[in-house]
Structure formats: C-alpha cells, structure tokens
Design a protein around this motif. Structure first.
Motif: not given
Length: 343
Positions: A188, A240, A186, A219, A237, A217
């Motif tokens: 960002g 979330s 994950r 973002t 960021l 994933t």
C-alpha cells in the motif's frame, strides 16, 4: 461633521525599488554609498528617490543597513515534526550568520493572507524563504516577484527562485525496491498532498519500482501529509479483505498514523505488517517500533536555502542558474518497523 484629513502613507524603500524597477537590496546599497553599484543603477535609483521625495530617517537608514541579513520565513505545513526540524535548521544557520528572521505562518496549510504578506514586505526584509508547500503557492510567489525580492524555496523547483530539495522520485523508488527485495508483493502507498511536486514525484517513484518488479499488487490511497489523513488512509488499507503486507507512507506523520491503526487492529509490526515512512523526522523515532524511513536532511535543506539566499542578497543579483538549484542526498534508514512478509 468634517472628517479629519487622512495621513499620507510615507514612502518606503519598497516603493522606491518598485518605481526604479530594481530590488530593495539595490536601493539599500545606493543609499549607503556602496561603490559596487553600477552607475546606471545608481542613477535610476536616485531619480526614483527624487521623484517620490523619499527621505529616509535615521531609523529607516538603520533598517536599510541591516536589510542584507533581514529575512522573512513563510511556512504552513501540517506536519509538526517536519516544521520543527525545518525551523531548527533555519534558526541555527541564521544564528551562525547573524541574520534576523521574521516568521509568518500561513492559514490551514495554505498561504498567508495578502495583507499579512504586505506587512511582511513592509518590514524591511531583503529576502524570503518559503517552506514546503508554499514554494508552489502561485499567488504568494507572484507577490514576492512583484516586490523584486530574492526568494528561496525548499522542497520544490521554481525557475524564478533558489530551489533546494532532494530527488523525491529516486528516494521513493529506493524504498519501494527495498520492500520488494524483502519479499513484499502486496504494498500500500499513502500519497501526500496531491498538489505538491514532492507528492507527485514520490508517487511516480513508487509506481516505477512496482512496474519494474512486474508481480506486485499496489494499492494507492490519498492523504495530505497530516497525521489525521494517515489514520483515514490506514483504515482504508487495513480494512480491505486482501490487506497489504507492507505500507509505505509519503511522510513519517502519516506512517505513524498507520502504525496506530495497526495497533488498534491488534496487528504486530513488523510480524504482521511492515510500515515505512519518509523524512526521518522526530516522529520516526518516538513511536514503537521505530520507523524504517527515507532520511530527508530537513535541517540541512533549510540551512542550505538560507546560505544561498544570503549569497544572492549580498550579490544584488540572481546567482548563476547552476547555483540556484541544489539537490541533497537522501538515505534509506532501516529500523524495526520492517520485516519479510509472514506468508
């Protein structure tokens, strides 16, 4: 009441160059009797001098003699750390080459006013360096093109100018792959100014690495390379529900802002969150923990641009195309802001 007659503006070397369709450098060489000037160019310039009744005085001739190493530096960048490194590089190289620099700062991250640029052009400069992001300012570039001055841009590629930079796409891809190899899934990404070539290339490099991994994933949030925009991006960021385990910011100023937001939220770096930046500016090593980042040799980029610009000015014509594009190497520098994800 009768108005006094307005004084007529005296003809300058820039006027002669425009009238003759040559560079101010070529006019300078003709005036100073340079034997390397082509006969046709000498004739065109002398015709322009006669038609405009240009009469250089001693002061003007002295400026013309110095014009080969009298250079304008136009800058406007929201990152103070980047500009500090950039100006350090260009000042040191100018000192080594006995070049005179005239600085012109733009407005609020944009280009200077047209009047300010005209005053710079009228100061006797023989070439211009554009610091990022001004290499992509079309109106400014058009003014410099019309003035027939050699131009060097840093951090962008321009077909009509010397271009010096790094491979931003590959650098961002390398950093993203590094995060993925550490186990982060994950991630960002904080984009810089949307209108800059470097921002687009870094975003594309990030996306390419994510696509290659297949199980990440991503973002993406937008900033503008400023610390303030990094604070906003960091809040988005980290606010979330499924926050990233790693955040890669497009420059060190925005990465430093993300670190500040993480500290306010009582997140430990790197135990709870990995943060990486780009540039390896002074900001990367003046906060805690020091940033893992992409080292962009900013001082060397500025020095290289000045070297190539002086070569072109002295040649009196554009350098060969293969010599007008210079791509320097980047380095991924690991420090204490990165670690594998906690879970």
């Amino acid at each position: 009441m009768t108005q006094p007659p307005r004084r007529r503006r005296s003809v300058t070397i820039i006027d002669v160059a425009k009238h003759a369709g040559v560079s101010p450098m070529s006019v300078s060489r003709v005036i100073n009797g340079d034997s390397g000037v082509r006969r046709e160019t000498r004739a065109i310039v002398n015709d322009a001098i006669r038609e405009l009744n240009y009469k250089p005085n001693l002061m003007a001739r002295s400026l013309v003699t110095l014009q080969e190493i009298r250079i304008g530096v136009i800058y406007s960048n929201p990152s103070a750390a980047f500009m500090s490194d950039f100006l350090a590089g260009v000042f040191e190289e100018a000192s080594n080459r006995a070049a005179q620099l005239i600085l012109l700062k733009g407005q609020a991250g944009g280009a200077p006013t047209a009047d300010a640029v005209r005053r710079l052009l009228g100061s006797g400069i023989g070439g211009v360096i554009l610091a990022p992001p001004l290499g992509e300012a079309e109106g400014l570039r058009r003014m410099l093109h019309d003035a027939a001055l050699p131009v060097a841009v840093v951090g962008a590629v321009a077909s009509d100018a010397i271009s010096v930079g790094i491979d931003d796409h590959r650098a961002a891809r390398d950093m993203t792959r590094h995060l993925i190899a550490m186990g982060h899934r994950r991630i960002g990404f904080v984009v810089g100014n949307r209108g800059q070539q470097a921002s687009i290339a870094r975003l594309d490099g990030f996306r390419a690495a994510v696509a290659d991994a297949g199980d990440v994933t991503a973002t993406i949030v937008h900033g503008d390379f400023s610390y303030a925009s990094g604070l906003i991006a960091g809040e988005r960021l980290l606010g979330s529900d499924d926050r990233p385990t790693a955040i890669f910011a497009s420059n060190d100023d925005m990465a430093a802002a993300v670190v500040s937001v993480a500290h306010r939220r009582h997140l430990d770096i790197p135990a709870d969150l990995t943060v990486t930046g780009f540039d390896d500016s002074t900001a990367a090593v003046t906060l805690w923990p020091p940033l893992t980042t992409i080292r962009q040799p900013v001082q060397q980029l500025a020095a290289e641009a000045l070297q190539l610009l002086i070569r072109e000015m002295r040649a009196g014509k554009p350098l060969p195309a293969e010599e007008r594009l210079r791509v320097l190497e980047h380095v991924l520098v690991e420090r204490q802001s990165t670690a594998p994800p906690a879970t």
